[in-house]
Structures are given as C-alpha cells and as structure tokens.
Design an enzyme around this catalytic site. Sequence first.
Site, mmCIF file in Angstrom:
data_model
loop_
_atom_site.group_PDB
_atom_site.id
_atom_site.type_symbol
_atom_site.label_atom_id
_atom_site.label_comp_id
_atom_site.label_asym_id
_atom_site.label_seq_id
_atom_site.Cartn_x
_atom_site.Cartn_y
_atom_site.Cartn_z
ATOM 1 N N ARG A 1 1.537 -10.448 -5.036
ATOM 2 C CA ARG A 1 2.367 -9.348 -5.562
ATOM 3 C C ARG A 1 3.663 -9.954 -6.061
ATOM 4 O O ARG A 1 4.364 -10.653 -5.322
ATOM 5 C CB ARG A 1 2.629 -8.276 -4.500
ATOM 6 C CG ARG A 1 3.264 -7.046 -5.139
ATOM 7 C CD ARG A 1 3.264 -5.850 -4.226
ATOM 8 N NE ARG A 1 2.446 -4.793 -4.814
ATOM 9 C CZ ARG A 1 2.584 -3.498 -4.535
ATOM 10 N NH1 ARG A 1 3.479 -3.090 -3.665
ATOM 11 N NH2 ARG A 1 1.825 -2.605 -5.104
ATOM 12 N N CYS B 1 3.615 -0.316 4.516
ATOM 13 C CA CYS B 1 4.051 -0.542 5.893
ATOM 14 C C CYS B 1 4.030 0.777 6.651
ATOM 15 O O CYS B 1 4.502 1.790 6.144
ATOM 16 C CB CYS B 1 5.490 -1.052 5.907
ATOM 17 S SG CYS B 1 5.659 -2.755 5.440
ATOM 18 N N SER C 1 -2.395 0.934 -2.399
ATOM 19 C CA SER C 1 -1.291 -0.024 -2.356
ATOM 20 C C SER C 1 -0.907 -0.330 -0.908
ATOM 21 O O SER C 1 -1.013 0.548 -0.051
ATOM 22 C CB SER C 1 -0.097 0.616 -3.083
ATOM 23 O OG SER C 1 0.649 -0.345 -3.754
ATOM 24 N N TYR D 1 11.625 -9.923 -0.825
ATOM 25 C CA TYR D 1 11.295 -10.658 0.409
ATOM 26 C C TYR D 1 11.316 -12.167 0.131
ATOM 27 O O TYR D 1 11.583 -12.586 -0.989
ATOM 28 C CB TYR D 1 9.979 -10.132 0.989
ATOM 29 C CG TYR D 1 10.121 -8.670 1.400
ATOM 30 C CD1 TYR D 1 11.122 -8.297 2.305
ATOM 31 C CD2 TYR D 1 9.341 -7.662 0.841
ATOM 32 C CE1 TYR D 1 11.323 -6.969 2.661
ATOM 33 C CE2 TYR D 1 9.528 -6.324 1.189
ATOM 34 C CZ TYR D 1 10.523 -5.986 2.102
ATOM 35 O OH TYR D 1 10.730 -4.670 2.447
HETATM 36 C C1 LIG Z 1 5.598 4.052 3.113
HETATM 37 C C2 LIG Z 1 5.586 2.910 2.130
HETATM 38 C C3 LIG Z 1 5.415 1.623 2.589
HETATM 39 C C4 LIG Z 1 5.346 0.551 1.689
HETATM 40 N N1 LIG Z 1 5.070 -0.697 2.149
HETATM 41 C C5 LIG Z 1 4.817 -1.690 1.273
HETATM 42 C C6 LIG Z 1 4.292 -2.928 1.720
HETATM 43 O O1 LIG Z 1 3.981 -3.123 2.890
HETATM 44 N N2 LIG Z 1 4.110 -3.899 0.789
HETATM 45 C C7 LIG Z 1 4.362 -3.692 -0.553
HETATM 46 O O2 LIG Z 1 4.177 -4.603 -1.348
HETATM 47 N N3 LIG Z 1 4.815 -2.512 -0.988
HETATM 48 C C8 LIG Z 1 5.011 -1.503 -0.128
HETATM 49 N N4 LIG Z 1 5.383 -0.282 -0.579
HETATM 50 C C9 LIG Z 1 5.413 -0.039 -2.033
HETATM 51 C C10 LIG Z 1 4.042 0.500 -2.492
HETATM 52 O O3 LIG Z 1 3.006 -0.427 -2.259
HETATM 53 C C11 LIG Z 1 4.068 0.870 -3.980
HETATM 54 O O4 LIG Z 1 4.294 -0.295 -4.722
HETATM 55 C C12 LIG Z 1 5.149 1.893 -4.297
HETATM 56 O O5 LIG Z 1 5.125 2.960 -3.356
HETATM 57 C C13 LIG Z 1 4.971 2.474 -5.704
HETATM 58 O O6 LIG Z 1 3.701 3.065 -5.835
HETATM 59 P P1 LIG Z 1 3.495 4.672 -5.733
HETATM 60 O O7 LIG Z 1 4.434 5.292 -6.739
HETATM 61 O O8 LIG Z 1 2.046 4.881 -6.098
HETATM 62 O O9 LIG Z 1 3.812 5.080 -4.340
HETATM 63 C C14 LIG Z 1 5.499 0.798 0.298
HETATM 64 C C15 LIG Z 1 5.718 2.098 -0.150
HETATM 65 C C16 LIG Z 1 5.740 3.153 0.738
HETATM 66 C C17 LIG Z 1 5.913 4.561 0.210
#
Ligand SMILES: Cc1cc2nc3c(=O)[nH]c(=O)nc-3n(C[C@H](O)[C@H](O)[C@H](O)COP(=O)(O)O)c2cc1C
Length: 356
Positions: free
Chosen positions: A229, A23, A20, A182
């Site tokens: 997304r 950032c 995923s 966003y």
């Molecule tokens: C450190 C961090 C940075 C993230 N940055 C973004 C991003 O740049 N774009 C985005 O769409 N989601 C971002 N997310 C959300 C993740 O892509 C993901 O949708 C969310 O963490 C849920 O998935 P997970 O439970 O597998 O972590 C970020 C999440 C984390 C933890």
Amino acid sequence: MLFTPLLIGKNEISNRIVISPMCQYSALNGLMNDWHFQHLVQMGLSAAGLVMLESTAVEEKGRITNYCLGLYNDDCETSIKSNLENVKKISNNITKFGIQLGHAGRKASTQRPWEGRLFLRKHESPWQTYAPSSIPFDKGWHIPKKMSYDDMKRIKDAFVSAVIRAKRIGFDVIEIHAAHGYLLHQFLSPISNKRKDAYGGCLDNRMLFPLEVIEAIKMISGSTPIGVRITGTEWEKEGFTIYDSIKFSKKLANLGCDYVCVSSGGNTPRPKIPIKPHYQVHLAKKIKHNVDILVRTVGMITKPKSAQKIISDNNADMVAIGRAFLTNPRWVWDAGHVLGVNVNLPKQYERRFKKL
Ligand SMILES: Cc1cc2nc3c(=O)[nH]c(=O)nc-3n(C[C@H](O)[C@H](O)[C@H](O)COP(=O)(O)O)c2cc1C
C-alpha cells in the site's frame, strides 16, 4: 469487469472487490479476540474476492495503539491462525484472505480514534517511537528516536519474520503498509526523512530502506503474492508526489511485487485533501498507465456501477472498499443484484429474494 476473476501472482481472486484493511483497535497484547472473529465472519461471508486484515504490527513498538493487532510472537501467530481457521470454516469459500503488515514509526504510541487519536500521555502507557529522523508527527507528539542501523536491521528482520508467520498461517496475499504516514512512508517522504546518510536526501536514497525491506521479504515470500500500500501523494507542496510514487512503483514491480494499492496523505497533520467520491482514482490511473504492475484503488467508492466503471475504464485492476462494508457487509451481494451477476451466497441465506 468488477466480477471478473483476477490473478494476483499465482492466486486467483474471484472478483475485483477487496475489503480494505481496517484497524479494529480491539486487540489485547496484540492478540485477536471475539471482536475480530465476528468482524472477520461478517467480512468472510461478504463474497468479496479478497478480505484484507487490518494493519498488523511487525513488532510491539510498531503498533499504532495499545490495542493494535500484532504478528511478532508465537502467541500472536496462534491467535490469528486459530481465528482465521474458524472463520474459513463458515465463510464463503470463494473469499480469499490477506493480511497487511506494518510499523507505525513516529505515529505509534497513540490513542484509539474514539479516545482522541492523539499521542499517549504518561498515564496511558506510552513507549519510545522510531522514525528516520527525530521529527514528531505534530506539535507536542512523541519525539521519535532517529533510527540507527541496528534499529533498521531489527525492523527489517521483524518484517521478514512476520511474513514467515503470515505464510505459515496460510494467507493468500501479504500486503506491506508503506502509506498513511507510517514508518516506510516516513522514509519515503522528504517531510519526515531529513537524514544525511545513504537513506535520506534524494528520492533514490529515501526509497532505499523501504526497498531493502521489500527485497528481504521477496527473498522468503515464495509463491505468496506480495502487495504494497503506497501513497499516491501527500497533498503537500514539499511532499512525496505522484511522480515519486510512479518511480517507487516501478522499483516495486522490478522487485517482483504483485500489486500496489494507491492511497494518499497521512504523513502530515493537516493536508488539504479534496475529499469527494473517487478522489484517489486518478492517482491509481497514473500508476496503472505508467507501471507494469496490478493496481488497486481506494477511497469513497461506494456504488456498484461506479466501481464497475473504474475497472472497465482500465483505471485500476481492483477496488478496495472500506467504510461501505462497515455499513453494509452484504455490499457484494447487493452489487451482484444491481449488476445482474449471480453471487455465491451461503445456502442458508439464498432465499433472501424469494417470496414466502
Ligand atoms: C476504521 C478504519 C480503519 C482503518 N484501518 C486501516 C488499516 O489498518 N490500514 C490501512 O491501510 N488503511 C486503513 N484504513 C483506511 C481504509 O483502508 C481506506 O483506505 C479508507 O477508509 C478509504 O476507503 P473508504 O472510503 O472505502 O472507507 C482504515 C479506515 C477505517 C475507516
């Protein structure tokens, strides 16, 4: 199955596991540095079918923080291109790379998560933010400038030129960020979009600017797959719902987009989200069963067998996994072991299960 290859447009990914976008809040002047390099090398060795680069701003004012990655000038393009080329030299050649492009709108000009994640104060170099309406994200946050038609044209053009740059860099997939509160999501939502012109009011009007941006991108994207997304729900009574999301996804499919990744929330400060494993899968499933487009799901998917079940139950075509990869960048190797699938490891590491 989880390890079955998938065609996204004309590009094949070797399995349905996607890292995923995450950032790193570590860029200076929008440029990559050694941190991004090591992060991408780790992810590039993961054997995931697709690694999504973090949300990358299409204009400087569209960055979430002062440390977000950008793709709005030649220096940004060179920095991403040279890092990616070096990463690809050492990464597993079955892994493909995509980039997420976004604009933070009223959620720009904020601190990094480890600095508090609030709006920037006077001494922290804040900047003017932009949004469909002059409604701040939360009490005390920057009041965004209501976007004029010139602002809309500038930002649409910025998306288009970032896509041209991303294509030149050689990304296998380009994803547009229209979730997490966003800018494009702000237009979609009746909570943040109170415009009285053609871009506000009913859902068709609220979808207009995001769809104009995507349409302009599709005019120049050629054979590079374009994903979006989206938000499956804002988890708010008066907000954007899964039914709106299905309608939006249908429009994206009609424009020729290749997939949607269904996330949720982010446009209001305190939504009540029933956070638990797989809490967004039902949203992906609704879209998968109602719209003719590839669907990626995301959110607290951590176990290989349950990820496999999401795919085999036909709830989604791909799973995106975020935090579990920060904990264990070898998630795919372990998933292969659990599911009895041979994963293509770098030769140097092939002996990990061999006895000495
Ligand atoms: C450190 C961090 C940075 C993230 N940055 C973004 C991003 O740049 N774009 C985005 O769409 N989601 C971002 N997310 C959300 C993740 O892509 C993901 O949708 C969310 O963490 C849920 O998935 P997970 O439970 O597998 O972590 C970020 C999440 C984390 C933890």
